[in-house]
Design an enzyme around this catalytic site. Structure first.
Site, short mmCIF file in Angstrom:
data_model
loop_
_atom_site.label_atom_id
_atom_site.label_comp_id
_atom_site.label_asym_id
_atom_site.label_seq_id
_atom_site.Cartn_x
_atom_site.Cartn_y
_atom_site.Cartn_z
N LYS A 110 0.83 -1.22 0.00
CA LYS A 110 0.00 0.00 0.00
C LYS A 110 0.86 1.26 0.00
O LYS A 110 0.48 2.26 -0.61
CB LYS A 110 -0.97 0.00 1.19
CG LYS A 110 -2.00 -1.11 1.09
CD LYS A 110 -3.42 -0.62 1.05
CE LYS A 110 -4.31 -1.66 0.39
NZ LYS A 110 -5.63 -1.81 0.89
N LYS A 192 -3.52 -10.53 -6.20
CA LYS A 192 -4.83 -10.91 -5.65
C LYS A 192 -5.90 -9.93 -6.15
O LYS A 192 -5.61 -8.76 -6.44
CB LYS A 192 -4.79 -10.94 -4.12
CG LYS A 192 -4.80 -9.59 -3.45
CD LYS A 192 -5.31 -9.68 -2.02
CE LYS A 192 -5.56 -8.28 -1.48
NZ LYS A 192 -6.68 -8.10 -0.64
N LYS A 195 -10.39 -4.66 -4.22
CA LYS A 195 -11.39 -3.61 -4.49
C LYS A 195 -10.75 -2.39 -5.13
O LYS A 195 -11.32 -1.75 -5.99
CB LYS A 195 -12.02 -3.13 -3.18
CG LYS A 195 -12.84 -4.10 -2.43
CD LYS A 195 -13.51 -3.37 -1.27
CE LYS A 195 -13.78 -4.27 -0.09
NZ LYS A 195 -12.66 -4.35 0.87
N1 AQP Z 1 -8.56 -11.74 -3.54
C1 AQP Z 1 -8.98 -12.23 -2.40
N2 AQP Z 1 -9.13 -13.55 -2.24
C2 AQP Z 1 -9.57 -14.07 -1.06
N3 AQP Z 1 -9.88 -13.30 0.02
C3 AQP Z 1 -9.75 -11.97 -0.10
N4 AQP Z 1 -9.99 -10.95 0.75
C4 AQP Z 1 -9.71 -9.78 0.13
N5 AQP Z 1 -9.28 -10.01 -1.12
C5 AQP Z 1 -9.30 -11.37 -1.31
C6 AQP Z 1 -10.49 -11.11 2.10
O1 AQP Z 1 -11.64 -10.30 2.26
C7 AQP Z 1 -11.71 -9.88 3.62
C8 AQP Z 1 -12.00 -8.41 3.69
O2 AQP Z 1 -10.93 -7.69 3.12
P1 AQP Z 1 -10.80 -6.14 3.37
O3 AQP Z 1 -11.83 -5.42 2.64
O4 AQP Z 1 -10.76 -5.83 4.80
O5 AQP Z 1 -9.37 -5.78 2.87
P2 AQP Z 1 -8.48 -6.31 1.75
O6 AQP Z 1 -7.95 -7.65 2.08
O7 AQP Z 1 -7.45 -5.26 1.55
O8 AQP Z 1 -9.49 -6.41 0.52
P3 AQP Z 1 -9.38 -5.71 -0.85
O9 AQP Z 1 -10.51 -6.12 -1.67
O10 AQP Z 1 -8.02 -5.95 -1.41
O11 AQP Z 1 -9.59 -4.18 -0.46
P4 AQP Z 1 -8.68 -2.93 -0.73
O12 AQP Z 1 -8.43 -2.90 -2.22
O13 AQP Z 1 -9.49 -1.78 -0.26
O14 AQP Z 1 -7.41 -3.10 0.05
C9 AQP Z 1 -10.38 -10.25 4.30
O15 AQP Z 1 -10.59 -11.40 5.11
C10 AQP Z 1 -9.51 -10.57 3.15
O16 AQP Z 1 -8.54 -11.55 3.49
#
Ligand code: AQP
Length: 330
Positions: A110, A192, A195
């Site tokens: 990040k 991965k 969002k």
């Molecule tokens: N690609 C993924 N595959 C499996 N699990 C995933 N998680 C996120 N991406 C994947 C799981 O979703 C839960 C919530 O995640 P979060 O929103 O708290 O943060 P994150 O992991 O940072 O998710 P994003 O989508 O990547 O959000 P941004 O882009 O905002 O950082 C967690 O349990 C995570 O493991």
């Protein structure tokens, strides 16, 4: 078992969030004592639009309920409504070595993505997450693979606190399921699904079948397969991995064979996947529409969840302050 997990209101939910986290939450709430949190304080560690945040929080709550999180079975609330999260987050930051925070993969990723805004909150994300988890005497934290490192750091912090101030926290463990723990990006399958990486890289839970078809049509497949007559390598194809997550077993083994023998091309393979994903997400979309027209019901669920969470969090925060010799109460 006591379960805690959180999710950021940082954008539209995608199938990675669903398979890596929410789908498991829905199952776990049947036989466990579950606390699920919309972690808005985590979401402000990157630039965001304050005017849009209330709607994002509301829609995330709607989405979680539409996925099957039940307020009768689980506590669902917004992190900033329970002030003990920030209080304990600060306390834990005082026993967490800086070097531990600097080596976190999410921090490195990040801070690389947001060079113009490398704030202290981005670095301290894991101590706030440790507070989220430890406030509720959590035994297990269901997460996707990407969050495993943070849960492991939570364990280290909890051990250190207990050794320094006496047995206070339950030591939680990460709960990672084999299926769907790391769903990869459609546009770059080495990363991965996320969002914040742009809508073409993910399938959102709200995507209509037409949109799913469009996104899958552009999705990266087996790079060695240039023409339909080339034999495919399903094990190297992100689309095949998604079939393993959304398609029935019989269909998966047929696609596996047909792809290897060049009987089916990427277009055909993607069409079947579109249908299967759309089918799995249809009940979610219908339930979501119902909830969107009852905003007060959703707000009441969150307010009630915050009350219940606050009860648990305040008694743990008092205990922490007492063993640390803080405040008048000690
Ligand atoms: N690609 C993924 N595959 C499996 N699990 C995933 N998680 C996120 N991406 C994947 C799981 O979703 C839960 C919530 O995640 P979060 O929103 O708290 O943060 P994150 O992991 O940072 O998710 P994003 O989508 O990547 O959000 P941004 O882009 O905002 O950082 C967690 O349990 C995570 O493991």
């Amino acid at each position: 078992m006591k379960i805690f997990s959180g999710i950021q209101p940082s954008g539209t939910l995608h199938i990675g969030n669903y398979l890596g986290a929410i789908k498991n939450w829905v199952k776990l709430q049947q036989d466990n004592d579950c606390v699920f949190c919309i972690v808005d304080l985590h979401a402000i560690t990157v630039a965001y639009d304050a005017k849009k945040m209330p709607q994002r929080i509301f829609e995330l709550a709607v989405d979680l309920l539409a996925c099957g999180i039940s307020p009768q079975k689980s506590i669902l609330f917004v992190q900033s409504d329970v002030k003990e999260h920030t209080e304990l987050g600060w306390i834990l930051s005082t026993i967490t070595p800086l070097a531990e925070l600097e080596r976190m993969t999410q921090y490195k990723d990040k801070s690389g993505q947001h060079k113009e805004n490398i704030n202290a909150g981005l670095l301290c994300y894991p101590t706030l997450m440790a507070a989220d988890i430890l406030l509720y005497q959590t035994q297990a934290v269901p997460v996707g693979q990407d969050q495993k490192q943070h849960v492991e750091l939570t364990r280290t912090i909890a051990h250190k606190f207990n050794n320094t101030f006496g047995e206070t926290f339950v030591i939680p463990k990460p709960l990672i399921y084999n299926t769907g723990a790391k769903v990869m990006s459609l546009t770059d399958p080495t990363k991965k699904m996320s969002k914040s990486a742009g809508p073409d890289s993910y399938i959102a839970l709200i995507d209509e079948p037409k949109i799913i078809a469009k996104k899958l049509a552009k999705a990266v497949t087996d790079p060695a397969r240039k023409r339909i007559a080339d034999k495919g390598h399903p094990e190297k194809c992100n689309i095949f991995t998604l079939h393993q997550l959304f398609s029935p077993a019989k269909q998966i083994s047929k696609i596996d064979k047909d792809c290897q023998s060049a009987k089916i091309g990427c277009v055909g393979c993607k069409k079947i996947l579109t249908k299967n994903i759309a089918q799995e997400l249809a009940p979610f979309r219908a339930k979501r529409q119902e909830l969107l027209v009852s905003p007060q019901t959703v707000k009441d669920i969150l307010a009630n969840g915050a009350k219940q969470a606050q009860n648990q969090a305040s008694s743990m925060a008092s205990k922490v302050k007492q063993v640390m010799g803080l405040g008048l109460s000690s």
